[in-house]
Design a protein around this motif. Sequence first.
Motif, short mmCIF file in Angstrom:
data_model
loop_
_atom_site.label_atom_id
_atom_site.label_comp_id
_atom_site.label_asym_id
_atom_site.label_seq_id
_atom_site.Cartn_x
_atom_site.Cartn_y
_atom_site.Cartn_z
N THR A 156 0.88 -0.94 0.15
CA THR A 156 -0.09 0.12 -0.31
C THR A 156 0.92 1.14 0.13
O THR A 156 2.14 1.02 0.22
CB THR A 156 -0.46 -0.45 0.72
OG1 THR A 156 -0.26 -0.18 2.44
CG2 THR A 156 -1.45 -0.73 1.25
N SER A 157 0.32 2.50 -0.16
CA SER A 157 1.50 3.28 0.25
C SER A 157 0.61 4.89 0.77
O SER A 157 0.07 5.95 0.21
CB SER A 157 0.82 3.87 -1.44
OG SER A 157 1.57 3.15 -2.30
N PHE A 158 0.37 4.70 1.84
CA PHE A 158 -0.67 5.45 2.47
C PHE A 158 1.34 6.58 2.72
O PHE A 158 0.01 7.66 2.88
CB PHE A 158 -0.27 4.38 4.15
CG PHE A 158 -1.44 3.84 3.81
CD1 PHE A 158 -1.42 2.77 4.14
CD2 PHE A 158 -2.89 4.37 3.57
CE1 PHE A 158 -2.57 1.70 3.98
CE2 PHE A 158 -3.97 3.31 3.97
CZ PHE A 158 -4.08 2.30 4.43
N PHE A 159 2.23 6.27 3.16
CA PHE A 159 3.30 6.84 3.22
C PHE A 159 4.54 7.06 2.43
O PHE A 159 4.94 8.36 2.60
CB PHE A 159 3.86 6.61 4.66
CG PHE A 159 2.97 6.42 5.71
CD1 PHE A 159 2.70 5.15 6.36
CD2 PHE A 159 1.89 7.29 6.54
CE1 PHE A 159 2.41 4.77 7.46
CE2 PHE A 159 1.48 7.11 7.31
CZ PHE A 159 1.31 6.73 7.90
N VAL A 160 4.26 6.19 1.61
CA VAL A 160 4.95 6.74 0.52
C VAL A 160 4.91 6.67 -0.84
O VAL A 160 4.05 6.53 -1.28
CB VAL A 160 5.78 4.89 0.40
CG1 VAL A 160 7.07 5.15 -0.73
CG2 VAL A 160 6.12 4.36 1.44
N PRO A 161 5.19 7.81 -1.43
CA PRO A 161 5.20 8.87 -2.73
C PRO A 161 5.30 7.60 -3.84
O PRO A 161 6.47 6.85 -3.50
CB PRO A 161 6.09 9.64 -2.24
CG PRO A 161 6.26 9.85 -1.83
CD PRO A 161 6.24 8.98 -0.94
N LEU A 162 6.33 8.55 -4.79
CA LEU A 162 6.66 7.70 -6.42
C LEU A 162 8.00 7.80 -5.82
O LEU A 162 8.07 8.51 -5.63
CB LEU A 162 6.50 8.15 -7.00
CG LEU A 162 6.33 7.21 -8.34
CD1 LEU A 162 6.26 6.25 -8.94
CD2 LEU A 162 7.07 8.08 -9.94
N VAL A 163 9.23 6.72 -5.13
CA VAL A 163 10.31 7.09 -5.19
C VAL A 163 11.10 5.67 -5.77
O VAL A 163 10.66 4.84 -5.96
CB VAL A 163 10.80 7.13 -3.02
CG1 VAL A 163 10.06 8.00 -2.40
CG2 VAL A 163 9.86 5.53 -2.42
N THR A 164 12.43 6.20 -5.86
CA THR A 164 13.19 5.13 -5.48
C THR A 164 14.09 5.00 -4.78
O THR A 164 15.14 6.07 -4.70
CB THR A 164 14.25 5.39 -7.42
OG1 THR A 164 14.94 7.56 -7.11
CG2 THR A 164 13.13 5.34 -8.87
N VAL A 165 14.68 3.46 -4.63
CA VAL A 165 16.18 3.71 -3.57
C VAL A 165 16.72 2.37 -5.09
O VAL A 165 17.26 1.53 -4.91
CB VAL A 165 14.48 2.28 -2.89
CG1 VAL A 165 16.69 2.57 -1.92
CG2 VAL A 165 13.97 3.17 -1.87
N ASN A 166 17.85 3.41 -4.28
CA ASN A 166 19.58 2.55 -5.36
C ASN A 166 18.78 2.49 -7.12
O ASN A 166 19.26 1.49 -7.70
CB ASN A 166 19.66 0.80 -4.92
CG ASN A 166 20.14 1.32 -3.54
OD1 ASN A 166 20.63 2.11 -3.08
ND2 ASN A 166 19.63 0.28 -2.90
N GLY A 167 18.27 3.29 -6.89
CA GLY A 167 17.32 3.62 -8.73
C GLY A 167 16.55 2.17 -9.23
O GLY A 167 16.20 2.23 -10.50
#
Lengths: 581, 268, 248
Positions: free
Chosen positions: A244-255
């Motif tokens: 789910t995406s309650f707290f997380v927007p569109l992000v990349t981690v380590n590309g």
Amino acid sequence: MATHEFAAGAAHAHAAPQGFIRKYVFSLDHKVIGIQYYFLALTAVFVGMFLSLLMRIHLIWPTASLPLLGEIKPEAYLSLLTMHGTIMVFFVLTTAPQGGFGNYFLPIQIGAPDMAFPVLNMLSFWTTFVAFVVMLCAFIVPGGAPLHGWTGYAPLSALQSAGPGEGLGADLWIISIALFCLGALMGSLNFITTTLDMRAKGMSLMRMPLTCWAWFITAILGLLAFGVLFSGGVLLLMDRNLGTSFFVPLVTVNGQLAGHKGGSPLLWQHLFWFFGHPEVYIAILPAMGLTSQLLSVFSRKPIFGYKAMVYAMLSIGFLGFMVWGHHMFMSGMSPYSAFAFSILTMAIGVPSAIKTFNWLGTLLRGRIRFTSPMLFAIGFVSLFVSGGISGPFLAQPVLDIQLHDTYFVPGHFHLIMGVASIFGIFAATYYWFPKMFGRMMNERLARWHFWFSFIGTYAIFMPMHYLGMAGHPRRYSQLTEVNYLHGLIPLQKFITYAAFVTIAGQFIFLANLFWSLKHGAKASDNPWEATTLEWTTATPPPHDNFGGHTPVVHNGPYEYSVPGAPRDYVMQTDPEILAAH
Amino acid sequence: MGLVLLIVIWLITLLSTYFFIAKTWWLPAGASALAPAIDHHFTTTYIVMGIVFVAAQLSLGALVWMYRDRKDARSAEYSHGNATMEIIWTVLTLVLFVGLNLMSSSIWASERFRPADPGAVRVEVTGMQFAWYFRYPGPDGKFGTTKPELEDASSGGEGALGLDTTDPASKDDVVTSTMFVPVNHEIEVILRAQDVIHSFFVPAMRFKQDAVPGLAIHMHFTPTQTGDYEIACAELCGLGHYKMHGMLKVVSQDEFDKWLAAREAEKQ
Amino acid sequence: MATFSPTASVDSPTVARDDHGIVPPVRRGGDDGGSGRPGSPDYRTRLRRARLGLLVALTPVLMLFVSFTSAYVVRQGLPTLDPHTNQMVRDWIPIKLPNLLLANTCVLLLSAVSMELARRQMRCEAAHSPAAPLAAGLFNGEEAMPWLTLTILLGICFLTGQWLAWRELAGRGFYVATSPSSSFIYLLTGAHAIHLMGGILALLVAGGAALLQRPAGTRSILVDVTAWYWHFMAFLWIYILCLLEFAH
């Protein structure tokens, strides 16, 4: 007729249990449960202290290799600080004062034979115990303990890939906290119901000792706040494990795209701090109540301004729910909200100031006895003032720009919440140990403990304010990379050495505690010549607290040095004093 | 014991206060337009709270010594308090605290309640685990689009931001790992983050703002002194948080124009 | 021995200085309830205490759903940065709720009625029963059992219906993580269902207590408290339904 009522009371719903398991493990007796909570907190505080010792060592010797542990990597440092904060805030500060001493002494101080719901009380302890075990398990699972700080900001805490320890360790951390919430809520239920419904005859609300008021208000804060933390934990677990995406927007981690979108990191902060701010009052209120108690007992004077003290605690509790945004001035929150939160935050300083004035007023024209509980109570006042003075700096957003997330903040909260509350726990231990275990603790060792702790904690935490002013950010595992920090390393070294000494001093306390259990001087029923109900009953109290009697209260809790009275204290159960006041 | 307590409390108080007054470890010199106002308010708050601190601690020490039990026949005063005093010090404290806050709020409002000047130099600041990148919009004055799928930290600069080179507006964007700004010119920063929350902190500028993923936060400040200023990350962002620093270089307007022109020329 | 002064207690009631005579025996407090004979002060005290406890216990449940509500409202209105366009966009798309939820609501409301009937039945009997020993077997709450059983069955029916509603959503392609609105539907209905399960558990315990011939007062209190909890769950469900359906 009276005796008939007693028969009912004496044939107490749960007569004194037999057998080791019923008596000491799954006991329904609030006194045993209080002791269980206390020893849980004692274990937790030494674990938490050990973690902070490792942190301090790593900060000034980052490449040192320690026996058994090896070199502490940057992520390990962050795990240490996360677990240190979490364990201390939850399993020490929210456990010992309330679950420990509150459980033991609230019923006795209001004249009740037990808590309202003894089975629930027992469950609340064991839930908290399991929560602690789960928390410790985070250290030993693959990936280790989480590194996102006790505040657990998303997305760092919401993405398993955001760092080592953010896998299973972080899930266990959340589950442990959720269990803790449940245990604390069960406890609050008991405290509130017992205070409202089980006071002895004559024990009106305005005759309750301030310790009882503090436990009561703390329980209400917990009741309202822990549900919100629980909800945050549920949402975080869902983000971490269900996508789910309650707290997380569109992000990349380590590309790599993390697979979330649209969530709000600020939502986590709002939910967390809506709990988090009342939590700091939960941590400190019991100690405030106890300090009022001890200053009165050991000055042989009534507390200055009892009603004001009650209203001050009520205001602190109430306002405490309206200031959470002051943790978020730099978060991206609206600057208009920041202004509103900051005004309310300054307002909450007022009841705290009132309490401080009243403590000083209690000492004024008293006859002060420097017993070990009194030393720690005096120490509390000093620490509370110091920690409180740095508050108005952080409460003003324009100054917070400079100080937020620097060492100024841990300097502030350790003094006013960490150390002050711990001093309350020490004071409570020295004060109530005789009643709980029938023996006095050693006064000499207690004094050594006091001086180590008082001077030591100032030496650790006062310099942090200077570090913060100089711009030293928090949660840096090493000070070697950012150039302007190099000049601050000597001060960090000083803090670490101070920590060594202070921590060493705590072993004096530990030794005193365990030695006194077996070899302390036998205690009378009222060694401190105090007036509240726990001192009217046997030492230690019998199973139903008052040996078949039900106390009847005629006086307030702070009737010391009453003119014309035969002694300089009048018990709450003594015949009603006629002095006008 | 009373005397020892007094001495220790007084010593701790006076020693701590000394270091605050002597400014042994202190705010770095302010180098932005807002710094004088902020620093002035710092000083005001210090003086006010300092007086309260010293008065409270010294009183505590004095009281525990003066009213120690001297084992004589004197009894403690039997008093439950003084309602008048309560009211007086409650009102005084409220006035003091709220007063301080209103003073600082006007400074807060002056910077944060208004957007940047239209003529401000715009720099997009992006935080990622564990570096800062800075983007200038180029002659077209527009920031080109970025695509998360295109991000490639190892290629640095445009690659790290995932700049979409097919977008015409991207072609002239300048991406650097050092932030150049002209002195005495308002700078608008647009803060972004790729992965977790970071915080852009330049102590000398009295400037700090979290960079939050999912948001583009607009802030502004005006540097007033040339020099090199370290940028420190001020929000826990993972294992490299301690080494996520950058550099803000404040140069003269001329130097800045030259520098920017050179960078833009490279993009042609 | 003790260094404290003799305490005034009911044992030595003439200590009161102002000569009010015998201090009346303590009724409230200091009395954790003994055998729980209905109609005696013991029973009333225990009932009051249990109800107070429930009221207190419902507060954090309320806070949990208040918290979820605020997350819902915030998330609905929240714009997020679309990195592709550098614009702030809103991505909330409401979902049409399964019609089954309305049927489930009726089931739950019916169960609230049967719950209330069970509660009143037991209270009625508790009030009528004199403070006589209950070994007489005169009163064992038999009258309330059908209503209790019906409530449990309707509760299980409701939960089954909720699960079927979830299946329908999944069938339409809406899973927990599909969209923010679907996440909230599962979250809110799931949290409510878990709490309702707790209520069913309490009812099973009440039923078990009847079968095991536990004291009538205790059983009456258990059913009373569970009934209020049940009604709260019904109101909460209506609230959740309205939030999901109407809040924009």
